[in-house]
Scaffold this active site. Structure first.
Site, PDB file in Angstrom:
ATOM      1  N   SER A  82       0.744  -1.327   0.160  1.00  0.00           N
ATOM      2  CA  SER A  82       0.107   0.142  -0.103  1.00  0.00           C
ATOM      3  C   SER A  82       0.840   1.054   0.066  1.00  0.00           C
ATOM      4  CB  SER A  82      -0.352  -0.042   1.117  1.00  0.00           C
ATOM      5  OG  SER A  82      -1.934   0.975   0.914  1.00  0.00           O
ATOM      6  N   ASP A  86      -8.691  -5.815  -5.128  1.00  0.00           N
ATOM      7  CA  ASP A  86      -8.409  -4.942  -4.471  1.00  0.00           C
ATOM      8  C   ASP A  86      -9.043  -4.224  -5.475  1.00  0.00           C
ATOM      9  OD1 ASP A  86      -7.195  -2.574  -3.549  1.00  0.00           O
ATOM     10  OD2 ASP A  86      -4.464  -3.377  -3.458  1.00  0.00           O
ATOM     11  N   HIS A  96      -8.287  -5.188  -0.608  1.00  0.00           N
ATOM     12  CA  HIS A  96      -6.674  -4.401  -0.066  1.00  0.00           C
ATOM     13  C   HIS A  96      -5.690  -5.001   1.504  1.00  0.00           C
ATOM     14  CE1 HIS A  96      -3.980  -1.310  -0.452  1.00  0.00           C
ATOM     15  NE2 HIS A  96      -4.036  -0.924   0.543  1.00  0.00           N
ATOM     16  N   ASP A  97      -6.652  -5.853   1.923  1.00  0.00           N
ATOM     17  CA  ASP A  97      -6.699  -5.721   3.221  1.00  0.00           C
ATOM     18  C   ASP A  97      -5.763  -7.091   2.970  1.00  0.00           C
ATOM     19  OD1 ASP A  97      -6.536  -3.957   4.639  1.00  0.00           O
ATOM     20  OD2 ASP A  97      -8.292  -5.550   5.822  1.00  0.00           O
TER      21      ASP A  97
END
Length: 375
Positions: free
Chosen positions: A154, A319, A352-353
């Site tokens: 990220s 994501d 995204h995690d």
């Protein structure tokens, strides 16, 4: 290969830098501290160091625990340790809390030497490039001329990319995970809504809430709830919560009824107890400002021409905040510049995690890449 084990208890270190740091914004930090942790041992040639860059709410505490508290385990502990993909039997791993942070490095909560009060609203804007430059000074202090790799997910992935451009001779491998060469308009929009939640909180006091003995809790809670929605995929939310009701029936009120509401409120409440609002504002702005191509009239190929590292780039299918298309954009520009690129586009339902999770295929890809890094 040794069996994976946990690092165990760790202790942070603090480095003080008395030389002023000129910032991209035009501001200056007259002096600053960086809090960091290390795992493993630096070899005699000092060629096995890997820098791990953290994301928005992360810190220097990458792996291990503090004392006997299992809840204090580092945010990427599943990746870093003896026998793990980032094997500390081979590598010397460094985690650093970014400038402007709230985990010990100099930031808005720190004392401004000019006033004797917390910096608060007077703390200067910091950028990804400023973080990289401050970390380069830490590397100098540790006697590390070049990193075997700089790694991040990220916002941390953006830092890894910036390292390869700002100090190309000091990075042999750039590892950019779940990131992008710049934020999309949609991402900037989410950040702005989160910032407005904080800025309009009556207890924000223009960023000087420390002097009033309060915390803009409502703004922080809402900012975290907004952010957390973007870190998850629709599938992940449905699998974990669906439309399940807290009480098994509709009660027709504005308190918690759905389990997803309960989860978001819990995440928001927890976040507001430990994270600093000014740090949140500064960090999301650093995200927004990051754009290596800006100085090249938007030409990413030209912007990446300075890189000399080999690259590992990974993205995740669900994501939607940093989609695989953005990682492929980065990959193609690096290939255009003759860089060696390993690219992994991984199936994951977690959104995204995903970059934080212990996914077998993801960790296998990382393990294979690290195994081929010569030290």
């Amino acid at each position: 290969m040794s069996s994976p084990t946990n690092i165990g208890n760790v202790t942070p270190s603090r480095a003080h830098f008395s030389e002023a740091l000129a910032l991209k914004s035009g501001g200056v930090l007259p002096a600053y501290d960086l809090v960091y942790e290390t795992y493993g041992s630096l070899n005699a040639a000092k060629t096995n160091a890997i820098l791990v860059c953290h994301a928005l709410s992360g810190s220097h505490h990458v792996a291990g625990t503090y004392g006997d508290d299992p809840k204090s385990r580092g945010w990427w502990d599943n990746l870093v340790g003896p026998g793990k993909p980032l094997d500390t039997d081979k590598f010397f791993v460094i985690g650093v809390n970014n400038l402007g942070g709230c985990y010990g490095s100099t930031g808005p909560m720190s004392i401004n030497p000019a006033t004797g009060k917390p910096w608060g609203s007077q703390f200067p804007f910091v950028t990804v490039e400023d973080w990289v430059d401050s970390q380069a000074r830490l590397a100098d202090l540790l006697g590390i001329d070049s990193f075997a790799a700089v790694l991040g997910g990220s916002l941390g992935g953006m830092q890894a990319l910036a390292w390869t451009l700002r100090h190309p001779e000091r990075v042999r491998h750039g590892m950019v995970i779940a990131a992008a060469p710049k934020l999309s308009a949609e991402n900037i929009a989410f950040n702005e809504v989160a910032r407005q939640a904080i800025l309009t909180d009556p207890e924000f006091f223009g960023g000087d809430y420390y002097e009033h003995g309060v915390v803009p809790v409502r703004g922080l809670r809402l900012a975290r709830m907004i952010g957390h929605i973007t870190y998850l995929s629709d599938d992940a939310m449905n699998d974990k919560f669906g439309r399940r009701l807290r009480h098994g029936e509709h009660r027709y009120h504005f308190d918690v009824e759905f389990e997803i509401e309960s989860y978001l409120r819990y995440q928001g409440d927890k976040f507001a107890t430990f994270f600093d609002a000014n740090t949140y504002l500064l960090t999301t702005k650093a995200l927004d400002y990051f754009d290596p191509a800006l100085a090249y009239d938007g030409n990413l190929n030209a912007a990446l021409a300075a890189a000399r590292a080999r690259f590992f780039i990974a993205s995740f299918s669900t994501d939607w905040r940093f989609s695989p298309a953005r990682s492929r954009e980065l990959m193609f520009s690096l290939l255009h510049n003759g860089r060696h690129v390993t690219y992994a586009e991984l199936d994951s339902s977690a959104g995204h995690d995903s970059f934080l999770l212990d996914d077998a295929h993801y960790h296998a890809a990382l393990r294979a890449y690290f195994a081929n890094i010569e030290v």
